[in-house]
Design a protein around this motif. Structure first.
Motif, short mmCIF file in Angstrom:
data_model
loop_
_atom_site.label_atom_id
_atom_site.label_comp_id
_atom_site.label_asym_id
_atom_site.label_seq_id
_atom_site.Cartn_x
_atom_site.Cartn_y
_atom_site.Cartn_z
N LEU A 163 0.63 -1.14 -0.01
CA LEU A 163 -0.10 0.08 0.02
C LEU A 163 0.91 1.19 0.17
O LEU A 163 1.99 1.21 0.42
CB LEU A 163 -0.96 -0.18 1.13
N PRO A 164 0.41 2.38 -0.54
CA PRO A 164 1.09 3.45 -0.39
C PRO A 164 1.59 3.77 1.05
O PRO A 164 0.62 3.62 1.84
CB PRO A 164 0.41 4.45 -1.04
N LEU A 165 2.80 4.16 1.40
CA LEU A 165 3.06 4.24 2.68
C LEU A 165 2.22 5.45 3.52
O LEU A 165 1.87 6.33 3.23
CB LEU A 165 4.61 4.99 2.60
N SER A 166 2.09 4.80 4.90
CA SER A 166 1.10 5.80 6.00
C SER A 166 2.19 5.97 6.88
O SER A 166 3.03 4.87 7.38
CB SER A 166 -0.01 5.15 6.24
N PRO A 167 2.27 6.93 7.58
CA PRO A 167 3.37 7.40 8.83
C PRO A 167 3.22 6.30 9.74
O PRO A 167 4.40 5.85 10.30
CB PRO A 167 2.90 8.76 9.21
N SER A 168 2.14 5.87 10.18
CA SER A 168 2.02 4.97 11.24
C SER A 168 2.75 3.53 11.07
O SER A 168 2.92 2.78 12.08
CB SER A 168 0.43 4.53 11.79
N THR A 169 2.97 3.10 9.79
CA THR A 169 3.62 1.99 9.61
C THR A 169 5.14 1.99 9.62
O THR A 169 5.70 0.84 9.42
CB THR A 169 3.01 1.36 8.27
N LEU A 216 7.01 10.62 0.28
CA LEU A 216 8.59 10.66 0.24
C LEU A 216 9.00 11.58 1.46
O LEU A 216 10.07 11.35 2.01
CB LEU A 216 8.92 11.20 -1.15
N LYS A 217 8.29 12.58 1.84
CA LYS A 217 8.66 13.48 2.95
C LYS A 217 8.65 12.60 4.21
O LYS A 217 9.55 12.77 5.26
CB LYS A 217 7.75 14.60 2.83
N PHE A 218 7.85 11.70 4.43
CA PHE A 218 7.69 11.00 5.70
C PHE A 218 8.79 9.91 5.58
O PHE A 218 9.62 10.13 6.72
CB PHE A 218 6.56 9.93 5.48
N ILE A 219 9.44 9.47 4.47
CA ILE A 219 10.53 8.69 4.57
C ILE A 219 11.62 9.55 4.79
O ILE A 219 12.68 8.93 5.44
CB ILE A 219 10.52 7.99 3.21
N GLU A 220 11.80 10.59 4.11
CA GLU A 220 12.91 11.37 4.21
C GLU A 220 13.07 11.83 5.91
O GLU A 220 14.15 11.80 6.55
CB GLU A 220 12.83 12.60 3.62
N ALA A 221 11.95 12.18 6.39
CA ALA A 221 12.11 12.68 8.01
C ALA A 221 12.49 11.58 8.74
O ALA A 221 12.89 11.57 9.72
CB ALA A 221 10.73 12.94 8.21
N SER A 222 12.26 10.20 8.46
CA SER A 222 12.65 9.07 9.18
C SER A 222 13.89 8.28 8.75
O SER A 222 14.03 7.18 8.99
CB SER A 222 11.39 7.98 9.28
#
Length: 464
Positions: free
Chosen positions: A116-122, A148-154
């Motif tokens: 699924l397209p990435l969601s922050p809680s996962t 992509l911003k969520f991935i970069e932030a983590s």
């Protein structure tokens, strides 16, 4: 590491289940139960891998239908093959993780996608899996720049650069963005700007291919799916191609296409079918610039919905004794028990089974008006309701939560007699949904000398 599905929703005790069920005759298994025929699963999995090899494309097994390590192993084949998977829940990935680590220790390539397209809680759970598997083993889907911003932030949680798969919409309108759209361009620009990701592939699911009714239609849908995916990839790479040049390890972008009707339709290209050469040439041509990959999920067990697509012929033109897509290729049956009889309360004889929508699903099937078809079992061969044939037999005509109402279709004088307490095996409409509320499968092997005995128990994962 945060809590996992295995701790929040633990699976049953495998040893206890095997002690309880292995060696039991199907007639003695408590109903309702989900029954898998491993002989059928082995055959269906082998056919898919053989077709991919013959077409010189790769294959990615979707594990959402069964959610077991055992069937996953059959889907990917022998130890010399890479382990390429896609899963619909984080729980599925966590469930197969111990097996994946064993495969990696054996030197096998591991490549699994969260479907699924990435969601922050996962992110906490997925990044924990990625750290255990190592860089490049877990890919993530995106179809919006915010992901992509969520991935970069983590990025500190991930082991190196994260493989990104862009989801393309080729007409199903579930997830993904179409070629030529502003949102696809926005995703490409976001990927160019990102520092901790790299483009691995583009992916699509042509779920509306379930509407096909012949091998020819299935192949036509397959060609549209692949062409649409290529258009999306070319559109995306106009912007993101420069980003890929920064990666010294860059290889061909993968075009991953499939739903079971279109993925299995590729098997038709191994037959002496008119027009097969055209489709083979198309795949070969696209495979020069991209790495074409098939993916599918329900094909190991099939179901009534798949039978209704007729994406493959009933039998092989090369070998008329070889079944390709018939009732003998359905590897999942639901064991149910007759709870009551109502032979004269309406226009059709009826019976009650102690299994409803939470054991069988409430999924429709385009070929008939019912929720499952009662097989001839315990007879190995015999009459049963066939939407494209006799249209005579017991089907699940109505369904409630725990109640299923069997209706007799066809002439009453031909009615198969039922008794209260009798066990029946039902072919479900949609195997993924019918299996969802079961914690395990009882496994039989119709290639063995005792096809009615349980030979194994396969654990399904639960939760999300």
């Amino acid at each position: 590491m945060s809590a996992t599905a295995l701790s929040l929703c633990p699976v049953a005790n495998e040893a206890a289940l095997k002690l309880e069920y292995v060696g039991q005759h199907l007639q003695n298994v408590p109903a309702p139960a989900a029954i898998v025929d491993v002989a059928v699963v082995r055959r269906n999995c082998r056919l898919m891998l053989e077709a991919a090899d013959a077409m010189k494309v790769s294959f990615r097994a979707h594990i959402k239908t069964h959610k077991t390590i055992d069937m996953t192993s059959l889907q990917v084949g022998e130890a010399s093959r890479p382990v390429k998977l896609v899963a619909s829940t984080v729980a599925e990935i966590e469930h197969v993780l111990p097996w994946l680590l064993e495969c990696k220790a054996q030197g096998r390539e591991i490549n699994i996608l969260y479907g699924l397209p990435l969601s922050p809680s996962t992110i906490p759970r997925l990044s924990a899996v990625a750290r255990l598997l190592g860089e490049g083993c877990l890919g993530l889907f995106v179809d919006h720049p915010a992901q992509l911003k969520f991935i970069e932030a983590s990025h500190e949680s991930w082991p190196g650069r994260v493989p990104i798969w862009v989801q393309i919409d080729v007409g199903y309108h579930r997830e993904g963005v179409p070629a030529g759209s502003k949102q696809l361009a926005d995703v490409a620009y976001a990927l160019v700007a990102a520092e901790h990701t790299h483009l691995a592939g583009v992916y699509t699911h042509m779920g509306h291919s379930y509407s096909v009714s012949s091998p020819e239609e299935a192949l036509e849908f397959m060609s549209k799916e692949l062409v649409g995916l290529e258009e999306g990839a070319l559109d995306f790479l106009k912007i993101a191609g420069a980003h890929r040049s920064k990666d010294a390890k860059a290889e061909k972008v993968v075009l991953s296409m499939g739903a079971t009707p279109t993925a299995t339709s590729v098997q038709n290209l191994l037959e002496n079918n008119q027009g097969a050469e055209k489709y083979r040439d198309m795949i070969n041509k696209i495979n020069q610039s991209f790495a074409v990959e098939l993916h599918a999920g329900v094909y190991p067990v099939m179901d009534m919905q798949q039978l209704a697509t007729r994406a493959r012929p009933i039998e092989s033109s090369n070998n008329p004794t070889k079944s390709l897509l018939s009732y003998s290729d359905l590897g999942l049956r639901m064991l149910v028990e007759v709870a009551s009889l109502y032979l004269d309360r309406g226009s059709k004889p009826e019976a009650l089974i102690a299994a409803g929508s939470i054991a069988l699903g409430r999924e429709p099937c385009k070929s008939y008006d019912g929720f499952g078809v009662v097989s001839p079992w315990p007879q190995q061969h015999g009459g049963h309701y066939d939407p494209e044939g006799s249209k005579t037999g017991w089907i699940i005509g109505r369904i409630s939560q725990e109640h299923g109402v069997l209706t007799w279709e066809g002439p009453k004088e031909h009615m198969r007699e039922l008794e209260i307490g009798q066990k029946l095996l039902v072919w479900p409409n949609h195997a993924c949904i019918a299996s969802a509320n079961f914690g395990w499968y009882c496994v039989v092997d119709t290639d063995s000398s005792e096809p009615e005995k349980v030979v194994d128990v396969w654990l399904r994962c639960r939760g999300w």
